[in-house]
Write a protein that holds these residues in place. Structure first.
Motif, PDB file in Angstrom:
ATOM      1  N   ALA A   1      70.012  98.584  72.962  1.00 15.69           N
ATOM      2  CA  ALA A   1      68.968  99.346  72.273  1.00 15.69           C
ATOM      3  C   ALA A   1      68.654  98.766  70.900  1.00 15.69           C
ATOM      4  O   ALA A   1      67.486  98.658  70.507  1.00 15.69           O
ATOM      5  N   PHE A   2      69.699  98.350  70.177  1.00 14.71           N
ATOM      6  CA  PHE A   2      69.485  97.823  68.833  1.00 14.71           C
ATOM      7  C   PHE A   2      68.851  96.437  68.842  1.00 14.71           C
ATOM      8  O   PHE A   2      68.464  95.926  67.801  1.00 14.71           O
ATOM      9  N   ARG A   3      68.774  95.827  70.030  1.00 14.75           N
ATOM     10  CA  ARG A   3      68.043  94.566  70.153  1.00 14.75           C
ATOM     11  C   ARG A   3      66.587  94.794  70.531  1.00 14.75           C
ATOM     12  O   ARG A   3      65.762  93.907  70.372  1.00 14.75           O
ATOM     13  N   LEU A   4      66.274  95.984  71.049  1.00 11.60           N
ATOM     14  CA  LEU A   4      64.935  96.251  71.548  1.00 11.60           C
ATOM     15  C   LEU A   4      64.099  97.109  70.612  1.00 11.60           C
ATOM     16  O   LEU A   4      62.874  97.133  70.729  1.00 11.60           O
ATOM     17  N   ALA A   5      64.736  97.837  69.707  1.00 12.66           N
ATOM     18  CA  ALA A   5      64.006  98.766  68.836  1.00 12.66           C
ATOM     19  C   ALA A   5      64.514  98.648  67.410  1.00 12.66           C
ATOM     20  O   ALA A   5      65.662  98.252  67.187  1.00 12.66           O
ATOM     21  N   PRO A   6      63.685  98.986  66.422  1.00 13.69           N
ATOM     22  CA  PRO A   6      64.100  98.883  65.016  1.00 13.69           C
ATOM     23  C   PRO A   6      65.187  99.891  64.655  1.00 13.69           C
ATOM     24  O   PRO A   6      65.278 100.968  65.250  1.00 13.69           O
ATOM     25  N   LEU A   7      66.005  99.516  63.677  1.00 13.78           N
ATOM     26  CA  LEU A   7      67.090 100.384  63.242  1.00 13.78           C
ATOM     27  C   LEU A   7      66.594 101.748  62.793  1.00 13.78           C
ATOM     28  O   LEU A   7      67.227 102.767  63.032  1.00 13.78           O
ATOM     29  N   SER A   8      65.440 101.765  62.112  1.00  9.51           N
ATOM     30  CA  SER A   8      64.914 103.018  61.576  1.00  9.51           C
ATOM     31  C   SER A   8      64.598 104.014  62.677  1.00  9.51           C
ATOM     32  O   SER A   8      64.633 105.226  62.461  1.00  9.51           O
ATOM     33  N   LEU A   9      64.282 103.517  63.855  1.00  3.84           N
ATOM     34  CA  LEU A   9      63.972 104.395  64.977  1.00  3.84           C
ATOM     35  C   LEU A   9      65.242 104.919  65.640  1.00  3.84           C
ATOM     36  O   LEU A   9      65.319 106.085  66.042  1.00  3.84           O
ATOM     37  N   LEU A  10      66.258 104.081  65.733  1.00  3.40           N
ATOM     38  CA  LEU A  10      67.454 104.422  66.495  1.00  3.40           C
ATOM     39  C   LEU A  10      68.535 105.117  65.669  1.00  3.40           C
ATOM     40  O   LEU A  10      69.246 105.976  66.194  1.00  3.40           O
ATOM     41  N   ALA A  11      68.668 104.741  64.411  1.00  3.38           N
ATOM     42  CA  ALA A  11      69.791 105.229  63.600  1.00  3.38           C
ATOM     43  C   ALA A  11      69.886 106.753  63.522  1.00  3.38           C
ATOM     44  O   ALA A  11      70.995 107.294  63.597  1.00  3.38           O
ATOM     45  N   PRO A  12      68.778 107.493  63.352  1.00  2.00           N
ATOM     46  CA  PRO A  12      68.910 108.950  63.234  1.00  2.00           C
ATOM     47  C   PRO A  12      69.546 109.626  64.443  1.00  2.00           C
ATOM     48  O   PRO A  12      70.059 110.737  64.322  1.00  2.00           O
ATOM     49  N   PHE A  13      69.547 108.968  65.598  1.00  2.00           N
ATOM     50  CA  PHE A  13      70.142 109.590  66.777  1.00  2.00           C
ATOM     51  C   PHE A  13      71.643 109.806  66.608  1.00  2.00           C
ATOM     52  O   PHE A  13      72.221 110.682  67.251  1.00  2.00           O
ATOM     53  N   GLN A  14      72.290 109.014  65.749  1.00  2.00           N
ATOM     54  CA  GLN A  14      73.728 109.163  65.575  1.00  2.00           C
ATOM     55  C   GLN A  14      74.078 110.480  64.891  1.00  2.00           C
ATOM     56  O   GLN A  14      75.208 110.971  65.029  1.00  2.00           O
ATOM     57  N   TYR A  15      73.115 111.067  64.172  1.00  2.00           N
ATOM     58  CA  TYR A  15      73.416 112.325  63.485  1.00  2.00           C
ATOM     59  C   TYR A  15      73.649 113.459  64.473  1.00  2.00           C
ATOM     60  O   TYR A  15      74.293 114.458  64.161  1.00  2.00           O
ATOM     61  N   PHE A  16      73.122 113.307  65.690  1.00  2.00           N
ATOM     62  CA  PHE A  16      73.336 114.325  66.714  1.00  2.00           C
ATOM     63  C   PHE A  16      74.810 114.411  67.097  1.00  2.00           C
ATOM     64  O   PHE A  16      75.253 115.414  67.654  1.00  2.00           O
ATOM     65  N   GLU A  17      75.560 113.355  66.771  1.00  2.00           N
ATOM     66  CA  GLU A  17      76.975 113.340  67.136  1.00  2.00           C
ATOM     67  C   GLU A  17      77.751 114.466  66.456  1.00  2.00           C
ATOM     68  O   GLU A  17      78.657 115.046  67.054  1.00  2.00           O
ATOM     69  N   ILE A  18      77.421 114.760  65.196  1.00  2.00           N
ATOM     70  CA  ILE A  18      78.132 115.847  64.520  1.00  2.00           C
ATOM     71  C   ILE A  18      77.812 117.179  65.180  1.00  2.00           C
ATOM     72  O   ILE A  18      78.686 118.033  65.359  1.00  2.00           O
ATOM     73  N   ILE A  19      76.533 117.373  65.558  1.00  2.00           N
ATOM     74  CA  ILE A  19      76.149 118.621  66.223  1.00  2.00           C
ATOM     75  C   ILE A  19      76.869 118.774  67.550  1.00  2.00           C
ATOM     76  O   ILE A  19      77.486 119.814  67.842  1.00  2.00           O
ATOM     77  N   SER A  20      76.818 117.724  68.372  1.00  2.00           N
ATOM     78  CA  SER A  20      77.462 117.797  69.683  1.00  2.00           C
ATOM     79  C   SER A  20      78.980 117.868  69.544  1.00  2.00           C
ATOM     80  O   SER A  20      79.649 118.548  70.333  1.00  2.00           O
ATOM     81  N   ALA A  21      79.543 117.179  68.543  1.00  2.00           N
ATOM     82  CA  ALA A  21      80.992 117.250  68.323  1.00  2.00           C
ATOM     83  C   ALA A  21      81.411 118.660  67.913  1.00  2.00           C
ATOM     84  O   ALA A  21      82.469 119.151  68.333  1.00  2.00           O
ATOM     85  N   THR A  22      80.590 119.315  67.099  1.00  4.84           N
ATOM     86  CA  THR A  22      80.882 120.697  66.701  1.00  4.84           C
ATOM     87  C   THR A  22      80.855 121.626  67.903  1.00  4.84           C
ATOM     88  O   THR A  22      81.734 122.488  68.074  1.00  4.84           O
TER      89      THR A  22
END
Length: 275
Positions: free
Chosen positions: A221-242
């Motif tokens: 994914a990080f080879r196909l799309a810009p970081l600015s588009l993909l990076a915010p998805f990692q914030y969902f990890e805290i929600i799902s981890a909670t």
């Protein structure tokens, strides 16, 4: 990915396995998942890798980081571990400035300071309860930052499938050697152990499958799309981890920890400088 970490926590808390044992099986079954795919797609690719030793070093760093993370989630709530671990983007920015000469203005240094402050808010009550264990996510973040540096150094030299397979093999060998050494020394946390039931084996296979295929998709994914588009998805990890932590282990962050989590997320989400 938080499902993978929830499985690791379950195996440590209820499955009777140490973090080192869980880490070994995580990489072992990752190899069993990605190696057949590589042999079908490109049988000779593994033997013609352009950066073999760097890929192996990636595996050792990733295995070490995973060991730290799995040790942390065994004793701490998932949300706490993820919140502390999210100092990784700040570390990456600092190291880029120090070692790569990237320009980091005062706004970004301020964001780094505030982000670390948020992490300290989460660490402080955790340190009183869990002691030095609460710093394991920081060590994990540092090792993973080094791992990301190697990703940048390797670039497009090798395919994502080759990179994941080679790092999986290196991680398996590294953790296997650590378990054999621990077993010889009588260390129970690093003793050789087999899954105790079919259910445990199924969970470990799922653990390795998620880690192998999801990290493969992330690299792709990080080879196909810009970081600015993909990076915010990692914030969902805290929600799902909670959610997973509360549903499976009855863990829920305290108000002070929520404050630290919100500070970290606020800095990461609002600061486009990271991406």
């Amino acid at each position: 990915l938080p499902v993978m970490d929830a499985i690791a926590k379950y195996m440590g808390v209820s499955g009777g396995m140490s973090p080192a044992q869980v880490t070994f099986y995580r990489f072992f079954f990752q190899v069993l998942c990605t190696l057949p795919l590589l042999l079908v797609v490109s049988p000779r690719a593994l033997f013609s890798a352009k950066r073999p030793w760097m890929n192996c070093l990636r595996g050792v760093l990733h295995a070490s980081a995973s060991l730290m993370f799995f040790a942390a989630v065994k004793y701490m709530p998932l949300a706490d571990v993820f919140a502390i671990y999210f100092v990784e983007p700040f570390m990456l920015t600092m190291m880029s400035a120090i070692f790569l000469g990237d320009k980091v203005g005062w706004k970004r240094w301020t964001a780094i300071a505030v982000g670390f402050g948020g992490a300290l808010i989460v660490i402080q009550p955790s340190f009183e309860i869990f002691g030095w264990t609460s710093l394991l996510p920081v060590a994990c973040a540092f090792l993973y930052t080094l791992y990301l540096f190697l990703n940048r150094a390797i670039g497009d030299a090798d395919s994502p499938l080759v990179m994941q397979t080679m790092s999986g093999i290196a991680g398996t060998v590294f953790m296997g050697a650590a378990l054999l050494a621990g077993d010889a020394l009588g260390d129970k946390d690093f003793a050789v152990s087999l899954p105790q039931s079919g259910f445990a084996l199924t969970l470990l296979i799922l653990l390795g499958s998620i880690s192998g295929y999801m990290h493969l998709l992330i690299v792709r994914a990080f080879r196909l799309a810009p970081l600015s588009l993909l990076a915010p998805f990692q914030y969902f990890e805290i929600i799902s981890a909670t959610i997973l932590g509360y549903a499976l282990f009855s863990d829920f962050p305290t108000p002070s920890k929520w404050l630290g989590i919100l500070i970290i997320l606020g800095i990461l989400i609002t600061s486009k400088a990271w991406f």
